[in-house]
Design an enzyme around this catalytic site. Sequence first.
Site, PDB file in Angstrom:
ATOM      1  CG  ASN A  10     -29.238 -27.880  -0.909  1.00 21.57           C
ATOM      2  OD1 ASN A  10     -30.008 -28.405  -0.111  1.00 21.57           O
ATOM      3  ND2 ASN A  10     -29.558 -26.783  -1.558  1.00 21.57           N
ATOM      4  NE  ARG A  92     -30.712 -24.664   1.966  1.00 21.78           N
ATOM      5  CZ  ARG A  92     -31.939 -24.849   1.492  1.00 21.78           C
ATOM      6  NH1 ARG A  92     -32.201 -25.915   0.745  1.00 21.78           N
ATOM      7  NH2 ARG A  92     -32.901 -24.002   1.762  1.00 21.78           N
ATOM      8  CG  HIS A 181     -34.660 -18.218   1.097  1.00 12.88           C
ATOM      9  ND1 HIS A 181     -35.857 -17.601   0.744  1.00 12.88           N
ATOM     10  CD2 HIS A 181     -34.755 -19.498   0.661  1.00 12.88           C
ATOM     11  CE1 HIS A 181     -36.626 -18.461   0.122  1.00 12.88           C
ATOM     12  NE2 HIS A 181     -35.981 -19.625   0.062  1.00 12.88           N
ATOM     13  NE  ARG A 242     -43.030 -22.986   1.119  1.00 16.04           N
ATOM     14  CZ  ARG A 242     -41.720 -22.881   0.926  1.00 16.04           C
ATOM     15  NH1 ARG A 242     -41.160 -21.692   0.800  1.00 16.04           N
ATOM     16  NH2 ARG A 242     -40.965 -23.957   0.846  1.00 16.04           N
ATOM     17  CD  GLU A 385     -29.402 -20.288  -1.582  1.00 14.12           C
ATOM     18  OE1 GLU A 385     -29.900 -20.491  -0.461  1.00 14.12           O
ATOM     19  OE2 GLU A 385     -29.990 -20.543  -2.651  1.00 14.12           O
TER      20      GLU A 385
END
Length: 404
Positions: A10, A92, A181, A242, A385
């Site tokens: 990743n 990823r 995601h 955010r 993940e």
Amino acid sequence: MSSTRVLVLNSGSSSVKYQLIDARGGERLAAGLVERIGEETSRLKHTPPGGEAREWNGPVADHDAALKAVAAELSKDGLGLDSPELAAIGHRVVHGGLKFTEPTVVDDAVLAEIERLIPVAPLHNPAGLAGIRTARALRPDLPQVAVFDTAFHTTMPESAARYAIDVETADAHRVRRYGFHGTSHAYVSRRTAKLLGKAPEDVNVIVLHLGNGASASAVRGGRCVDTSMGLTPLEGLVMGTRSGDMDPAVIFHLMRVGEMSADEIDTLLNKRSGLIGLCGDNDMREIRRRVDAGDERARLAFDIYIHRLKKYIGAYYAVLGRVDAVAFTAGVGENSAPVREAAVAGLEGLGLAVDGELNAVRGDGARLISPAHARVAVAVVPTDEEMEIATQTYALVNDSGNLT
């Protein structure tokens, strides 16, 4: 003996996370992180199989140097990249656009398409590309597989994926809702079905991935039909830094009245908004401590966070028509009992509730926190993940005959 190990990479803008996984048995053989790439204070932390973590600090110039350092650490444990037991490397990749709807073996054409998508993922895709290119150079004979964050959401119908703007303009600039995601939402929705003792195709799940970045998805029968993030990860829920959903005219207002540039507004909405913009903290543990101490600013930030979350639960309940479970995952979702309790409070009419004692229990496994015989299950499902990427990578190379 056939090769069953997958190295999962990743690659972020200034970091590389990695895990070496036996994809057939689900065993994690090694894991680590290289962070602050490009700085004098770079750090590598490596956890070998069954051993204590070791780490070192020193300059790591770029992703090429980072991956070579990772390879060296794995070699110390007899798990090097030259091992015949290594089946593939799974990467990823954040943005796959509409072209990549499933894991894909990387070739030059795939690399070119990922690069073409950089304008819609300028912070993420370049790092993913760097990781893939270095891994290909280190093991050119080994299958490199890209697993895309956006892939799980490509099943959304056009009614959910399209923005209501001029179609020609949208198509010319690839403006639509992609979602992110995706590997987490795929893993958690499938794991939730297993927790209920059902097949994924028989279950409707609302997945709430709540970390510093946060997103929701509506999953019908194992397929995503809506998700909260859009063209970028900025849309949707209130996040750590955010803003989430906002009237787009705010941007024009800040340009005209506040005389802010596009870059300044970009920084505001992505890095100085959300929880940190509302109360100065983006760690939910600290926010809850402040709430319990009577801090009104923290209380307002928490209430805004929960209000947005509850709106999405209700909206996705309407989209799905029937909901079998709501699953909380990621750092906040897995660890903050007050967030879970507040998110479903008042939704008893929809069949949603949490059992206070079950909700307060901390654990590493998937578990139900709703009362017995609840109409809708409420679950805590730790995401994984890396395991999802390893599983998808192994399945692809095994099925395609690329397994070494």
